[in-house]
Each structure stands twice: as structure tokens, then as C-alpha cells.
Design a protein around this motif. Structure first.
Motif, PDB file in Angstrom:
ATOM      1  N   PRO A 128      -6.366   6.011  -5.703  1.00  0.00           N
ATOM      2  CA  PRO A 128      -6.076   4.587  -5.445  1.00  0.00           C
ATOM      3  C   PRO A 128      -7.237   3.791  -4.870  1.00  0.00           C
ATOM      4  CG  PRO A 128      -4.944   6.007  -3.875  1.00  0.00           C
ATOM      5  CD  PRO A 128      -5.494   6.901  -4.932  1.00  0.00           C
ATOM      6  N   LEU A 129      -8.180   4.453  -4.182  1.00  0.00           N
ATOM      7  CA  LEU A 129      -9.268   3.683  -3.568  1.00  0.00           C
ATOM      8  C   LEU A 129     -10.148   3.000  -4.620  1.00  0.00           C
ATOM      9  CD1 LEU A 129     -10.460   5.945  -0.600  1.00  0.00           C
ATOM     10  CD2 LEU A 129      -8.720   4.169  -0.634  1.00  0.00           C
ATOM     11  N   GLY A 172      -8.543  -1.610  -2.344  1.00  0.00           N
ATOM     12  CA  GLY A 172      -9.178  -1.356  -1.056  1.00  0.00           C
ATOM     13  C   GLY A 172      -8.466  -2.193  -0.010  1.00  0.00           C
ATOM     14  N   ALA A 173      -8.328  -1.654   1.198  1.00  0.00           N
ATOM     15  CA  ALA A 173      -7.595  -2.422   2.201  1.00  0.00           C
ATOM     16  C   ALA A 173      -8.149  -2.204   3.598  1.00  0.00           C
ATOM     17  CB  ALA A 173      -6.118  -2.039   2.177  1.00  0.00           C
ATOM     18  N   TRP A 208      -8.098   1.801  13.078  1.00  0.00           N
ATOM     19  CA  TRP A 208      -7.599   3.036  12.489  1.00  0.00           C
ATOM     20  C   TRP A 208      -8.749   3.977  12.130  1.00  0.00           C
ATOM     21  CZ3 TRP A 208      -3.361   0.841   8.668  1.00  0.00           C
ATOM     22  CH2 TRP A 208      -2.287   0.399   9.444  1.00  0.00           C
ATOM     23  N   LEU A 216       0.810  -1.227   0.000  1.00  0.00           N
ATOM     24  CA  LEU A 216       0.000   0.000   0.000  1.00  0.00           C
ATOM     25  C   LEU A 216       0.841   1.273   0.000  1.00  0.00           C
ATOM     26  CD1 LEU A 216      -2.667  -1.153   2.558  1.00  0.00           C
ATOM     27  CD2 LEU A 216      -2.999  -0.817   0.119  1.00  0.00           C
TER      28      LEU A 216
END
Lengths: 330, 254
Positions: free
Chosen positions: A71-72, A76-77, A83, A48
Motif C-alpha cells: 500500500p505504501l 502515503g499518510a 508515531w 487507511l
């Protein structure tokens, strides 16, 4: 598709990830398996672009993460469900994420609905249970409808219902043709979730294969035979280049174990051909946990105590041997 | 500019920035009420705009705390990683945050200074508190610029330190204590104090003011630079710290 080449991460003298190369293909759930501290999370952070590799690189469809535009919509992560600012609502959390990648306004409501958080979306995220936080994390990962998804230990601490939900969800995502990489330190969980496995220990690649192959190889089958003509059968089998071992088993007397990748058929036929009487013929399979411990035994970073370490060291093949195994097969 | 929208949503979706802004505005105005509300008639004649502003430095501190927290809470709760994941161009994202925070600090600075002047004019009706010199406009409107620039410094320190307690300690001790303590160093001390960044920030505000009731030396007298050069010098510090912080954040593991 995620492609890592010679990925290495050093923190001072310790090597967290050591020359790791692997591929994650679309349309499947790929398990990223290794004991705690094996370097799974570090690898995911490098994918990432959060941590910079000491050497080597990792690309997503040929591009480095840091070069991705919005990037989303691509990746996806969910690395850590905690967080989230505890005083911010789930809706606001997703709203800023959506704004950052210029995602359509309804995408927030869509993913909230998908993970079942619509009714609590305006509550502060700090009040969520672990399962709800995990769902919020997944909502964040799905926000941009990405082709590639990364989940770090998503079932950790979840109740059985949550585990089943996540497992089903992963399969659905993969069935839609997405690339799904899920890390875990539990082989039994991965055996149910993942089709492909990337196994690492102490930052090094131990194996990359299908889950079935890995489980078969890891758990190594043994055929157990009880027969009054023990020595005769052992002789016959040895002639067929099979490895045999005779052991005293409590209440059963002497028992013959035939090792290696074989079925009961072969032993049964050999016995019949020589007119040997059999009292028992069974296929024995080691437990997944045991097998995984053997595979990664000497690559676990922190052992509970030395005795365990010593035992594992004795029984387990070294990581190098295990890694060399599949290469010979190919 | 999506990064501006992102940081605006982040800032306004938690409660503490609201509190910081309300407290910051209230402190300056409240102090002005205290300094002008209880004057006897002879003192009242001597009141100037300068004595309506003693609370401003306190408000400036509160806004610096808010600015630093806008960064350090992201490190504290790990949302900085989610942020960098959403916008891998870290410098752009953090610049957006700096812009939003500095703009808000500037607005609060203006509300505080003009609010305090308004309260002062109300309570000390017999004093001449009309804004009619360039220096007086600089004192009031300049507060906005000083608030904004000190918020930039606070964001930069927050990015570099990453921990709330450490960042806030530095931001409060630096202007209040360190810049005053250096004068104790023989020979070079006075020069060091004269060239300290926050000293130049207040020198920009205080030069050429009628200190009136507060006494001739109240706003300092030993200035290294003229007011606008002093502001530029203060801005230079803010810009330099921000550049170092953005560079560090881009290189460092999140």
C-alpha cells in the motif's frame, strides 16, 4: 481518487462519523475542514483501514485499503508525527517501512534528502523538534512515491517557516498530479492551501465545494450605503427584490445595509437611475473565522462556555440549512 | 519474507532488546557460576547438570519481557498504526514479529543453558557433568524450545493487553505465582497445577533428570504428561493464545 460512501463510525452511543460521502480528486489539494472533534482523524483512519467503519465504505481507486498490495506505493499518510519509536533513528524508521513494501534501497535516502533530514538521519527520533518530526512523517508518507497522500493537521504547532514549507510542498505534490487530502481546523489556513474543500461538523458533511465558493458563501457579502435619501433608496432596492436593513451606526447616523449575493454596481446604478446622492458605497465581507464558526457553529462538540454557545446558536444558520443551501444552487 | 526483515530491523534498531538478550544470557550463566563455584569437595561429587540450570527460569522471564515489549512499545508509541498501514495484512505482520522474537529467544535459551553447563563443568571439574543421557540433552537443548514458546505466549499477551505494565505483570505473575497458588484450592487445586501450561513446560525439561545435590523433589515429581507430550501441551497453549491474539488484532481498531 478517494471515494467515501455513507461512511459511519459509532463508538457506543456516540457517532463520530455520520453517513459521510465525498470524493477527493487527483491533481488538487483538497482540504478536509472541521472543528476539533468533528471526525476528521477518524475518517482518515478509516481511509487507511486502521479503523473499521460501522457502516458504509471508503475506497481508493476502487479498492479498499486493506486489499491493497504494498500500500505504501499507492497511499502515503502522515496522521501523527509522534508515531515513531523515540529511540529509533529516522533512517531505521524509514528502513523498516521501505522493507515492508519491498521499496528500492535508495528510496530512504531520497526522501530524507527531499525533506531535508539527511544530516540528522542517524539521530534518535525522540530528540527531534516538532518541525523535524513532521518532516520525518512526510518523508514516511512519500517513501513509496504514492499517488494518494493524506495529511492530518500537518501544520499544527509549526513555526511560520515550517507552515510555508508544508504549504508549498502540498502544492508541488498536487501539481505532479497526485491526490492530496489535508485536514485542518483552520479555514484561513485551508483558504491558502486547498483548492477544494470538504467541510464536516460533528461527523456530518456540511459542504463540498471549491474553496473560493465556500469562502464566498460562508462570508456572505453585504453592501453598506450611506445616503441622505435613505428611505427612498431602500424603497427602490426593495422593488428590485433586495433585502435591506437600516441600522444606527455610531458617528455615522443611519446606514443602509443591502444583503445577499450582489455587487456594489447594482446598488450604485439603482441610485443613479433615481438621482439619489450617495456618501458611501462599500462591499463588506465577514472574516473567515467568523464565517466558519457560523457554518459549523452548532456542530462544534465542546463549547468553551454556554454563553458563546447561545450566541452562536442565535446567529448561525443550522447545519441542515447550510447543507441544504448548495443543493438549491445546483 | 519481507515481514521478517521488517521486524528484524525494528527489533535491532533500538537498544532495549540488546540489553534484554545480554542480561538473559548472563543471568543463567552467572547463576551457574554461583551454584557450582563454591561447592566443597563432597558436594562437588554430587553435582549434576541440573544444578547448573537454576537461573534459566529468570532468563526465560527476561526474554518474555523483551517479547512482550516488542509489541507493547509499538502500541505505546503508535508505530503499530504505521506498521498496519504499511502491511494491512495484520496477522501476517504479527506472525513475522512472533517468528523473529521466538527465534531470538530460542537462541538465547540455548546460549544460556549450554553456557551455564560450560561454566559448571569448569567450576565443578570433579563432578560428572558430561551430557550422556537423552534426558540431559533434553534439559539443555530443550531450554531453547521452552524459551521460544514462552516468547510466543508473551507476544500473544502483549497483543491482547497492549500495555507494557499490564502485559509484563501477567507474564511474570502467571508462571511464578498463579500456577503455584492454585494448588491451595481444595480438591481440584493439584489437578489445576498439574495441567497449568508453564508447569508442563518445566515438566518437559525436568522429567527423568538426576537432581543430585538439589534433592529428589527439586524438579517436581507429579507430572500430568510424559516429557514430549508436556512440550506439545505447552506449545498448544502458545498456539491457541497466538491465534486469539491475531484474530483480535485483525478485528480491532488499531
Amino acid at each position: 481518487m478517494i471515494e467515501a460512501k455513507g461512511l459511519t463510525k459509532r463508538y457506543g452511543a456516540t457517532v463520530a462519523v455520520d453517513n459521510l460521502s465525498f470524493e477527493v480528486k487527483p491533481g488538487k489539494v483538497t482540504g478536509f475542514l472541521g472543528p476539533n472533534g468533528a471526525g476528521k482523524s477518524t475518517t482518515m483512519r478509516m481511509i487507511l483501514g486502521l479503523d473499521t467503519p460501522t457502516s458504509g465504505d471508503v475506497r481508493i481507486d476502487g479498492q479498499r485499503y486493506r486489499d491493497l498490495h504494498q500500500p505504501l506505493t499507492k497511499v502515503g499518510a502522515l496522521l501523527d508525527a509522534k508515531w515513531v519509536h523515540p529511540n529509533r533513528s529516522a533512517r531505521s524508521h524509514l528502513a523498516w517501512m521501505a522493507a515492508s513494501n519491498k521499496l528500492p534501497k535508495d528510496s530512504v535516502d531520497k526522501v530524507l534528502e527531499m525533506v531535508g533530514l539527511t544530516t540528522v538521519a542517524n539521530k534518535r527520533a525522540g530528540a527531534y523538534s516538532l518541525g523535524m518530526s513532521q518532516r520525518l512523517g512526510i518523508a514516511g508518507a512519500l517513501l513509496g512515491d504514492p499517488e494518494v497522500l493524506l495529511f492530518d493537521e500537518p501544520v499544527n504547532g509549526l513555526d511560520p517557516e515550517g507552515i510555508v514549507w508544508i504549504r508549498t510542498f502540498m502544492h508541488r505534490l498536487a501539481d505532479e498530479g497526485r491526490t492530496v487530502l489535508v485536514s485542518s481546523h483552520l479555514l484561513s489556513e485551508m483558504a491558502l492551501t486547498a483548492e477544494e474543500l470538504i467541510v464536516i461538523g460533528r461527523g456530518r458533511l456540511i459542504a463540498q465545494s471549491t474553496t473560493q465558493e465556500f469562502v464566498d458563501r460562508a462570508s456572505g457579502t453585504t453592501v453598506k450605503v450611506r445616503t441622505p435619501q435613505l428611505d427612498q433608496l431602500a424603497g427602490v432596492l426593495q422593488q428590485q427584490q433586495l433585502v435591506t436593513r437600516i441600522e444606527d451606526v455610531e458617528d455615522q447616523g443611519k446606514v443602509l445595509f443591502v444583503e445577499g449575493d450582489l455587487s456594489t454596481d447594482q446598488v450604485g446604478e439603482a441610485a443613479a437611475a433615481h438621482g439619489i446622492v450617495l456618501h458611501e458605497l462599500t462591499l463588506q465581507r465577514g472574516s473567515l473565522e467568523q464565517a466558519f464558526m457560523q457554518m459549523t457553529g452548532d456542530s462544534v462538540e465542546y463549547h468553551a462556555h454556554d454563553e458563546v454557545a447561545a450566541v452562536t446558536q442565535l446567529e448561525a444558520p443550522t447545519a441542515a440549512e447550510v447543507a441544504a443551501g448548495p443543493k438549491e444552487d445546483n | 519474507m519481507s515481514v521478517i526483515t521488517v521486524e528484524r530491523i525494528k527489533l535491532f534498531s533500538t537498544r532495549s532488546p540488546w540489553w534484554c538478550m545480554v542480561i538473559a544470557a548472563f543471568l543463567t550463566v552467572g547463576f551457574a557460576a554461583l551454584t557450582t563455584g563454591f561447592l566443597n569437595s563432597t558436594d562437588e561429587q554430587q553435582a549434576t547438570i541440573f544444578i547448573t540450570q537454576p537461573g534459566a527460569q529468570l532468563s526465560q522471564m527476561v526474554m518474555m519481557v523483551m517479547a512482550a515489549l516488542a509489541v507493547t512499545t509499538e502500541y505505546r508509541f503508535g508505530t503499530i498504526r504505521t506498521s498496519f498501514q504499511a502491511v494491512p495484512q495484520r496477522a501476517a505482520l504479527l506472525l513475522g514479529k512472533t517468528a523473529v522474537v521466538a527465534f531470538l529467544a530460542g537462541v538465547i535459551g540455548l546460549i544460556a543453558s549450554f553456557g551455564a553447563w560450560g561454566i559448571g563443568s569448569l567450576f565443578a571439574g570433579n563432578a560428572d557433568l558430561a551430557i550422556n543421557t537423552g534426558a540431559e540433552w533434553r534439559l539443555l537443548a530443550g531450554q531453547g524450545l521452552i524459551f521460544a514458546l514462552s516468547a510466543v505466549i508473551a507476544v500473544a499477551v502483549g497483543i491482547l493487553i497492549r500495555q507494557s505494565a499490564g502485559a509484563i505483570a501477567i507474564l511474570i505473575l502467571w508462571p511464578l505465582l498463579v500456577e503455584n497458588l492454585v494448588t491451595l484450592i481444595p480438591k481440584v487445586g493439584d489437578d489445576l497445577a498439574k495441567w497449568a501450561p508453564f508447569a508442563n513446560g518445566s515438566s518437559f525439561l525436568n522429567q527423568g533428570q538426576d537432581f543430585g545435590l538439589a534433592g529428589a523433589g527439586a524438579g517436581g515429581s507429579d507430572f500430568a504428561l510424559g516429557p514430549w507430550w508436556a512440550l506439545l501441551y505447552f506449545a498448544g497453549w502458545a498456539a491457541a493464545l497466538l491465534v486469539i491474539a491475531l484474530f483480535t488484532a485483525s478485528k480491532r481498531d488499531a
